[in-house]
Scaffold this active site. Structure first.
Site, PDB file in Angstrom:
ATOM      1  N   TYR A  55       0.852  -1.201   0.000  1.00  0.00           N
ATOM      2  CA  TYR A  55       0.000   0.000   0.000  1.00  0.00           C
ATOM      3  C   TYR A  55       0.878   1.237   0.000  1.00  0.00           C
ATOM      4  CZ  TYR A  55      -4.940  -1.061   0.292  1.00  0.00           C
ATOM      5  OH  TYR A  55      -6.224  -1.409  -0.020  1.00  0.00           O
ATOM      6  N   GLU A  57      -0.589   4.928  -0.250  1.00  0.00           N
ATOM      7  CA  GLU A  57      -1.363   6.157  -0.445  1.00  0.00           C
ATOM      8  C   GLU A  57      -0.447   7.357  -0.300  1.00  0.00           C
ATOM      9  OE1 GLU A  57      -2.443   3.642   1.394  1.00  0.00           O
ATOM     10  OE2 GLU A  57      -4.644   3.472   1.327  1.00  0.00           O
ATOM     11  N   ASP A 201      -7.587  13.624 -24.586  1.00  0.00           N
ATOM     12  CA  ASP A 201      -7.570  12.223 -24.152  1.00  0.00           C
ATOM     13  C   ASP A 201      -6.878  11.462 -25.279  1.00  0.00           C
ATOM     14  OD1 ASP A 201      -8.068   9.556 -23.730  1.00  0.00           O
ATOM     15  OD2 ASP A 201     -10.159   9.810 -23.154  1.00  0.00           O
ATOM     16  N   THR A 227      -4.856   5.987 -21.405  1.00  0.00           N
ATOM     17  CA  THR A 227      -4.612   4.649 -20.882  1.00  0.00           C
ATOM     18  C   THR A 227      -3.169   4.303 -21.241  1.00  0.00           C
ATOM     19  OG1 THR A 227      -5.517   3.785 -22.945  1.00  0.00           O
ATOM     20  CG2 THR A 227      -6.964   3.749 -21.025  1.00  0.00           C
ATOM     21  N   LYS A 230      -2.900   0.533 -24.760  1.00  0.00           N
ATOM     22  CA  LYS A 230      -3.351   0.440 -26.160  1.00  0.00           C
ATOM     23  C   LYS A 230      -2.105   0.524 -27.054  1.00  0.00           C
ATOM     24  CE  LYS A 230      -8.023   2.116 -25.246  1.00  0.00           C
ATOM     25  NZ  LYS A 230      -8.152   2.879 -24.007  1.00  0.00           N
ATOM     26  N   ARG A 236      -2.420  -2.649 -18.206  1.00  0.00           N
ATOM     27  CA  ARG A 236      -3.703  -1.928 -18.162  1.00  0.00           C
ATOM     28  C   ARG A 236      -3.635  -0.882 -17.064  1.00  0.00           C
ATOM     29  NH1 ARG A 236      -7.125  -4.457 -21.305  1.00  0.00           N
ATOM     30  NH2 ARG A 236      -8.703  -2.927 -20.816  1.00  0.00           N
TER      31      ARG A 236
HETATM   32  N1  DSN Z   1     -12.799   0.344 -24.527  1.00  0.00           N
HETATM   33  C1  DSN Z   1     -11.863   1.241 -25.179  1.00  0.00           C
HETATM   34  C2  DSN Z   1     -11.891   1.093 -26.652  1.00  0.00           C
HETATM   35  O1  DSN Z   1     -12.089  -0.024 -27.105  1.00  0.00           O
HETATM   36  O2  DSN Z   1     -11.722   2.051 -27.376  1.00  0.00           O
HETATM   37  C3  DSN Z   1     -12.048   2.640 -24.781  1.00  0.00           C
HETATM   38  O3  DSN Z   1     -12.075   2.750 -23.410  1.00  0.00           O
END
Ligand code: DSN
Length: 417
Positions: A55, A57, A201, A227, A230, A236
């Site tokens: 942990y 925080e 974003d 994120t 990707k 993730r």
């Molecule tokens: N679920 C993602 C996507 O497939 O674009 C976006 O959060």
């Protein structure tokens, strides 16, 4: 992978079998979901590290619990690497994923009920950009911009008009299903005209930005969210990058406002992924992702498919199946039966329902990680076309599946299988 899953095998055979099943699926299929990728063995190992037991925080040097010697160094390392990769003033690596990162961004910049202006979900935006069933549409006065009906591209004059009319606190750009370059400088200009914060974003394109294959939002935006799994090819998770002016508000929004203890195993894996993205071959990877998307776009068009916007500048394409007389969902299901996994997706001004839309979204990040290039893209388009043409014919789809299975053996996944 399964080699170092011996303990899972011993303790919980059911979960072990499911891990094994998913490993095989990821190896034996052509994965075209635009938001997915293959993390490296190093990223996967760091994800499975003992940092999951801790942990922490707070932030480095200012934690609520003791025992943070390694943790503080780890978080600082991840932050420094993200700053170096993206050229950001300030970085927070604690967001659990993209939606929490956007929640925290709004929390830092807005009060409840403030107006936000983002891309509408039906045009390719994300749920968290103000869609009505999401917190962002419920707790803020969300206004959406779309795309031009003819070009299907973001209409900056519409964005300007809506911004002047509604005076948003946050002007948000970025998308989940938009195949074209986003003009971050133009969004900054409009935000300045109306006194809004400009937020990008970059979840889908952060790997392309890191590798120099898409213009960066960093110099233009007050805050950038993303994120990390990707095109960036990490674990993730989520990340927020911002100008120094917003650093305190962003950090407070992440902790203690919206989250508790950070997931340190994910931060360890993110640090590894960032070190991979800082290497010169990541630039080649990012350029190849875009080249592959263009090769696919061309091959689909040669076979008479209609692409939303007529092509792509990034890692994804949006097929409109209307001229092929089939919905996106049955088309994606036929593709899956043939071993090619993508997702049905709404297209702009879709006449069909969101759960049964007209389009299929296709991305090249994962296949590029496996080392596939333009000639493989043409083969994938050929199989996809055959699958769509043979939707409902189990024998024909099984025959394609056998070819795809064989093909996948030639392109190893980036971890021991
Ligand atoms: N679920 C993602 C996507 O497939 O674009 C976006 O959060």
């Amino acid at each position: 992978m399964a080699d170092w899953m011996n303990a899972v095998r011993e303790v919980d055979g059911e979960v072990f079998d499911l891990i094994r099943q998913e490993e095989k699926r990821q190896h034996k299929t052509i994965r075209l979901i635009a938001s997915e990728n293959y993390a490296s063995q190093a990223v996967l190992e760091a994800t499975a590290s003992v940092f999951t037991n801790k942990y922490a925080e707070g932030y480095a040097g200012k934690r609520y619990y003791l025992g943070q010697e390694a943790v503080d160094k780890l978080e600082t390392l991840a932050i420094d690497r993200a700053k170096a990769l993206f050229g950001a003033d300030h970085v927070n690596v604690q967001p659990y994923s993209g939606s929490p990162a956007n929640l925290e961004m709004y929390y830092a910049l807005c009060d409840l009920g403030d107006t936000i202006l983002g891309m509408g979900l039906p045009s390719g935006g994300h749920l968290t950009h103000g869609w009505k069933v999401n917190f962002s549409g419920r707790y803020y006065n969300a206004v959406s911009y779309g795309v031009d009906p003819d070009s299907e591209r973001i209409d900056m004059e519409e964005v300007r008009k809506l911004a002047h009319e509604h005076k948003p606190k946050v002007l948000l750009c970025g998308a989940s299903a938009y195949p074209r370059t986003i003009d971050f400088a133009a969004f900054r200009e409009i935000a300045d005209e109306v006194g809004a914060y400009m937020v990008a974003d970059m979840a889908h394109i952060s790997g392309l930005v890191a590798g120099g294959a898409h213009p960066t939002p960093i110099p233009h935006a007050d805050v950038v969210t993303s994120t990390t799994h990707k095109t960036l090819r990490g674990p993730r998770g989520g990340i927020i990058l911002c100008k120094d002016d917003h650093a305190k508000a962003i950090d407070r929004a992440v902790f203690p406002a919206c989250q508790g203890g950070p997931h340190l195993n994910i931060i360890a894996a993110l640090a590894v992924a960032l070190s991979e993205a800082l290497k010169p071959d990541f630039k080649t990877y990012a350029a190849d992702v875009v080249e592959n998307a263009k090769a696919m776009a061309e091959a689909f068009q040669e076979r008479g498919y209609r692409l939303v916007t007529g092509g792509t500048d990034n890692h994804l394409l949006l097929l409109d199946l209307t001229p092929k007389d089939i919905g996106g969902k049955p088309a994606a299901e036929a593709m899956e039966a043939a071993g090619i996994v993508a997702n049905a997706n709404s297209i702009p001004f879709d006449k069909r329902k969101p759960f049964d839309p007209s389009g299929v979204r296709i991305g090249t990040a994962a296949v590029t990680t496996r080392g596939m290039g333009p000639s493989e893209m043409k083969a994938i388009v050929d199989w996809t076309d055959r699958a769509v043409e043979n939707a409902g014919d189990d024998a024909a789809l099984a025959a394609i599946r056998a070819e795809v299975d064989e093909f996948c053996n030639g392109f190893p996944v980036p971890y021991t299988f």
